[in-house]
Design an enzyme around this catalytic site. Sequence first.
Site, PDB file in Angstrom:
ATOM      1  N   SER A   1      23.733  12.138  51.958  1.00 17.53           N
ATOM      2  CA  SER A   1      23.644  12.781  53.268  1.00 17.53           C
ATOM      3  C   SER A   1      22.190  13.139  53.592  1.00 17.53           C
ATOM      4  CB  SER A   1      24.577  13.989  53.296  1.00 17.53           C
ATOM      5  OG  SER A   1      24.856  14.396  54.612  1.00 17.53           O
TER       6      SER A   1
ATOM      7  N   HIS B   1      33.243  11.931  53.229  1.00 18.48           N
ATOM      8  CA  HIS B   1      31.793  12.135  53.104  1.00 18.48           C
ATOM      9  C   HIS B   1      31.395  12.549  51.689  1.00 18.48           C
ATOM     10  CE1 HIS B   1      27.772  12.718  54.555  1.00 18.48           C
ATOM     11  NE2 HIS B   1      27.781  14.024  54.332  1.00 18.48           N
TER      12      HIS B   1
ATOM     13  N   GLU C   1      17.877  30.776  58.010  1.00 19.35           N
ATOM     14  CA  GLU C   1      17.127  30.863  59.270  1.00 19.35           C
ATOM     15  C   GLU C   1      16.331  29.585  59.514  1.00 19.35           C
ATOM     16  OE1 GLU C   1      17.270  33.173  56.938  1.00 19.35           O
ATOM     17  OE2 GLU C   1      18.388  34.749  58.003  1.00 19.35           O
TER      18      GLU C   1
END
Length: 267
Positions: free
Chosen positions: A86, A243, A184
């Site tokens: 990925s 996946h 963040e």
Amino acid sequence: MSAILNHRITGEGAPLILMHGVFGAQENLGAIARKFHTQWQVHALDLRNHGSSFHTDTMDYPSMAGDVIAYMDAQGIDKACLLGHSMGGKVAMQIALHAPERVEKLIVADIAPVTYKARHDAILEGMMRVDLASVRSRRDADKQLAEFVETPGVRQFLLMNLERIPNEEKPEDGSVYRWRLNLEAIDACYANLAAAPEAGAPFEGPVLFLKGADSAYIQEKHRDEITRLFPNAQLRIIEGTGHWLHAEKTDVFVELCEKFLKGQDDL
């Protein structure tokens, strides 16, 4: 934290570098690392802002590829085989496209060199909305996360990022747990992670793309871009997997990788 990526090295032989996906860490590839380390020297990495690696506000594929090359330099590795799942697959492709001399062979697990639409909005919102000050157990965090992420297995994977805060680092709000990944920065830089690797000249070396049969991450419409950037690529599909193909059918995944790495033609 060190500017060199956190890592775990096992086995002896030619170097094989493993790179995980978004919200993951090197432990997520532990099962395949244990299979590979009998024949290769396996370097399992925590990519920037993940696992126990350093946190930074910048997060894009050129910088993440640079982190891996810096790691290779620090370890004295001139050239290695790369395996990425990925997001880690995009990092691996970025290295191959811009530093092909450092790549022996490339394995890309269930991702294409294309830009994807946002897929993780609920996950990001859910993780950022967990009230860590009120969490006293993983069950507490799981209950809060369930409001945003329905699938228990996905929540279990995400909660691997929850770590106890050492006593000497306890904050004034009394929190017991914290996220070890930099949520963040991942949120702020998510568009960069959804983007395609920055294309240089095509990588002419051998490449294996592995696709989960039930996953939509690699599609027929991606074939031309894969062929343009990786003209010596081959694609293999693992039936009965999505996946998370490396976790769902580890033995089949490893067998295909080993045949490719050894140059066997009966894939």
